[in-house]
Design a protein around this motif. Structure first.
Motif, PDB file in Angstrom:
ATOM      1  N   TYR A   1      -0.739  -8.612  11.208  1.00  0.00           N
ATOM      2  CA  TYR A   1       0.292  -7.574  11.155  1.00  0.00           C
ATOM      3  C   TYR A   1      -0.354  -6.226  10.858  1.00  0.00           C
ATOM      4  CZ  TYR A   1      -0.366  -8.648   6.209  1.00  0.00           C
ATOM      5  OH  TYR A   1      -0.934  -8.889   4.993  1.00  0.00           O
ATOM      6  N   THR A   2       0.366  -5.161  11.156  1.00  0.00           N
ATOM      7  CA  THR A   2      -0.140  -3.815  10.851  1.00  0.00           C
ATOM      8  C   THR A   2      -0.029  -3.579   9.346  1.00  0.00           C
ATOM      9  OG1 THR A   2       0.748  -3.101  12.959  1.00  0.00           O
ATOM     10  CG2 THR A   2       0.063  -1.374  11.455  1.00  0.00           C
ATOM     11  N   ARG A   3      -1.123  -3.231   8.740  1.00  0.00           N
ATOM     12  CA  ARG A   3      -1.124  -3.057   7.282  1.00  0.00           C
ATOM     13  C   ARG A   3      -0.889  -1.601   6.906  1.00  0.00           C
ATOM     14  NH1 ARG A   3      -4.571  -7.710   4.685  1.00  0.00           N
ATOM     15  NH2 ARG A   3      -4.344  -9.187   6.366  1.00  0.00           N
ATOM     16  N   ASN A   4      -0.447  -1.417   5.687  1.00  0.00           N
ATOM     17  CA  ASN A   4      -0.236  -0.078   5.112  1.00  0.00           C
ATOM     18  C   ASN A   4       0.593   0.830   6.017  1.00  0.00           C
ATOM     19  OD1 ASN A   4      -1.829  -1.049   3.100  1.00  0.00           O
ATOM     20  ND2 ASN A   4      -3.653   0.011   3.776  1.00  0.00           N
ATOM     21  N   THR A   5       1.716   0.310   6.461  1.00  0.00           N
ATOM     22  CA  THR A   5       2.610   1.164   7.261  1.00  0.00           C
ATOM     23  C   THR A   5       3.143   2.292   6.385  1.00  0.00           C
ATOM     24  OG1 THR A   5       4.413  -0.339   6.748  1.00  0.00           O
ATOM     25  CG2 THR A   5       3.313  -0.660   8.862  1.00  0.00           C
ATOM     26  N   ARG A   6       3.433   3.435   7.022  1.00  0.00           N
ATOM     27  CA  ARG A   6       3.820   4.615   6.239  1.00  0.00           C
ATOM     28  C   ARG A   6       5.230   4.456   5.658  1.00  0.00           C
ATOM     29  NH1 ARG A   6       3.496   5.561  11.406  1.00  0.00           N
ATOM     30  NH2 ARG A   6       5.322   6.184  12.621  1.00  0.00           N
ATOM     31  N   PRO A   7       5.433   5.013   4.481  1.00  0.00           N
ATOM     32  CA  PRO A   7       6.757   4.895   3.867  1.00  0.00           C
ATOM     33  C   PRO A   7       7.756   5.884   4.480  1.00  0.00           C
ATOM     34  CG  PRO A   7       5.284   6.081   2.398  1.00  0.00           C
ATOM     35  CD  PRO A   7       4.473   5.687   3.589  1.00  0.00           C
ATOM     36  N   GLY A   8       9.025   5.578   4.326  1.00  0.00           N
ATOM     37  CA  GLY A   8      10.070   6.548   4.672  1.00  0.00           C
ATOM     38  C   GLY A   8      10.802   6.322   5.969  1.00  0.00           C
ATOM     39  N   GLU A   9      10.226   5.555   6.912  1.00  0.00           N
ATOM     40  CA  GLU A   9      10.921   5.350   8.191  1.00  0.00           C
ATOM     41  C   GLU A   9      10.763   3.887   8.642  1.00  0.00           C
ATOM     42  OE1 GLU A   9       8.792   7.225  11.590  1.00  0.00           O
ATOM     43  OE2 GLU A   9       7.601   8.152  10.021  1.00  0.00           O
ATOM     44  N   PRO A  10      11.743   3.372   9.384  1.00  0.00           N
ATOM     45  CA  PRO A  10      11.638   1.971   9.829  1.00  0.00           C
ATOM     46  C   PRO A  10      10.485   1.791  10.817  1.00  0.00           C
ATOM     47  CG  PRO A  10      13.875   2.811  10.108  1.00  0.00           C
ATOM     48  CD  PRO A  10      13.000   3.988   9.816  1.00  0.00           C
ATOM     49  N   ILE A  11       9.601   0.847  10.493  1.00  0.00           N
ATOM     50  CA  ILE A  11       8.424   0.600  11.335  1.00  0.00           C
ATOM     51  C   ILE A  11       8.482  -0.850  11.831  1.00  0.00           C
ATOM     52  CG2 ILE A  11       5.887   0.604  11.423  1.00  0.00           C
ATOM     53  CD1 ILE A  11       6.682   3.307  10.600  1.00  0.00           C
ATOM     54  N   PRO A  12       8.447  -1.076  13.141  1.00  0.00           N
ATOM     55  CA  PRO A  12       8.385  -2.467  13.618  1.00  0.00           C
ATOM     56  C   PRO A  12       6.990  -3.051  13.389  1.00  0.00           C
ATOM     57  CG  PRO A  12       8.481  -0.940  15.471  1.00  0.00           C
ATOM     58  CD  PRO A  12       8.524  -0.100  14.237  1.00  0.00           C
ATOM     59  N   ASN A  13       6.958  -4.326  13.098  1.00  0.00           N
ATOM     60  CA  ASN A  13       5.682  -4.990  12.830  1.00  0.00           C
ATOM     61  C   ASN A  13       5.756  -6.413  13.394  1.00  0.00           C
ATOM     62  OD1 ASN A  13       3.133  -5.367  11.815  1.00  0.00           O
ATOM     63  ND2 ASN A  13       3.643  -4.619   9.766  1.00  0.00           N
ATOM     64  N   GLN A  14       4.642  -6.969  13.749  1.00  0.00           N
ATOM     65  CA  GLN A  14       4.669  -8.351  14.230  1.00  0.00           C
ATOM     66  C   GLN A  14       3.354  -9.059  13.937  1.00  0.00           C
ATOM     67  OE1 GLN A  14       5.823  -7.885  18.258  1.00  0.00           O
ATOM     68  NE2 GLN A  14       4.056  -6.681  18.869  1.00  0.00           N
ATOM     69  N   TRP A  15       3.436 -10.371  13.820  1.00  0.00           N
ATOM     70  CA  TRP A  15       2.263 -11.189  13.550  1.00  0.00           C
ATOM     71  C   TRP A  15       2.517 -12.615  14.049  1.00  0.00           C
ATOM     72  CZ3 TRP A  15       5.749  -9.533   9.970  1.00  0.00           C
ATOM     73  CH2 TRP A  15       6.406 -10.489   9.195  1.00  0.00           C
ATOM     74  N   SER A  16       1.427 -13.358  14.149  1.00  0.00           N
ATOM     75  CA  SER A  16       1.547 -14.754  14.593  1.00  0.00           C
ATOM     76  C   SER A  16       0.852 -15.663  13.589  1.00  0.00           C
ATOM     77  CB  SER A  16       0.879 -14.935  15.960  1.00  0.00           C
ATOM     78  OG  SER A  16       1.527 -14.137  16.915  1.00  0.00           O
TER      79      SER A  16
END
Lengths: 124, 157
Positions: free
Chosen positions: B96-111
């Protein structure tokens, strides 16, 4: 250092003014307590802030501990101060009532004395 | 000490005490707000390739926003089967994408790989748990957040 509280007056305990001496003692005590509260309010926040920052900086305590210690201290101070204020106000109201009652008595005595003097004047 | 100097010192201590009190209250309120906040808000996690075929991995997708700066230290899932068995999902085949920025909805995905002990297949309820270290102003705190009841359907292996 300048002292705002006057020196405690010396009384003859066995005299007939015992009651008034106790009232004076109480007033002296309240003045001393007010000065202590004043000193506490001026020193404690800064002392707590600096101590907490130093302890957190040196990793002796964490923010959570400092927060809860501060919260408990704040709550304890608030409760103690509240009861102290209630008891002191009660004492001040009693003192004020007593003073007012005494003034009324003096006023009545003056009126009576004036009437007696007037009667004496009229009689002579 | 004369009266003027005493009055000056008293006024100075009053001002310092006032500022200290304001600082303590602001820091206290900020800490409470930080302590009580969840890592992710408006969060949704799904498995997008149900049922999982024999050689497929489990593909997760997630959307959510973070209130504070939080870095994950550990992410894992527990799959609960209807018969009460638990299977730990912790083998990432796609990160998954790590350390996504705060404050806005961020899509993320992992397997994640299907655990070896899921040979029977069937329906599972997955709980995904993330452990984080969050920072806000001068505060730092370890937090954990769990998202429950994600449907997982696995074909027999």
């Amino acid at each position: 250092m300048v002292k705002l509280v006057p020196n405690k007056p010396q009384y003859n305990i066995s005299s007939q003014y015992n009651k008034y001496c106790m009232i004076e003692d109480r007033q002296y005590l309240i003045a001393a307590q007010v000065e202590r509260w004043d000193l506490f309010a001026r020193l404690t926040p800064t002392a707590f802030l600096l101590t907490s920052l130093v302890l957190i900086l040196f990793d002796i305590i964490d923010f959570e501990t400092a927060f809860y210690v501060g919260l408990v201290g704040f709550a304890t101070t608030a409760v103690v101060w509240w009861w102290w204020a209630i008891i002191t106000i009660k004492h001040l109201v009693i003192t004020l009532n007593r003073a007012s009652k005494n003034l009324n008595e003096v006023s009545r005595e003056i009126v009576r004395a004036t009437q007696e003097i007037e009667a004496l004047k009229n009689g002579s | 000490m004369d009266l003027k100097r005493y009055a000056l010192i008293k006024a100075a201590t009053n001002v310092i005490s006032g500022f200290s009190m304001v600082t303590l209250i602001i820091l206290g309120v900020a800490y409470m707000s930080f302590d009580n906040a969840f890592v992710f808000q408006d969060v949704k996690i799904e498995i997008v390739n149900n049922p999982i075929k024999k050689h497929d991995d489990i593909n997760f997708t997630m959307i959510g926003s973070k209130k504070h700066e939080c870095a994950s230290t550990q992410v894992y899932g527990i799959a609960y089967s209807d018969d009460g068995h638990m299977h730990r999902l912790d083998t990432f085949t796609k990160q998954y994408t790590r350390n996504t920025r705060p404050g806005e909805p961020i899509p993320n995905q992992w397997s994640m790989a299907v655990p070896d002990d899921m040979i029977a297949g069937g329906e599972y309820r997955v709980s995904m748990t993330g452990d984080f270290i969050c920072n806000y102003l001068i505060f730092q705190k370890e937090k954990s957040q769990t998202y429950d009841n994600i449907l997982l359907v696995v074909d027999p292996r």
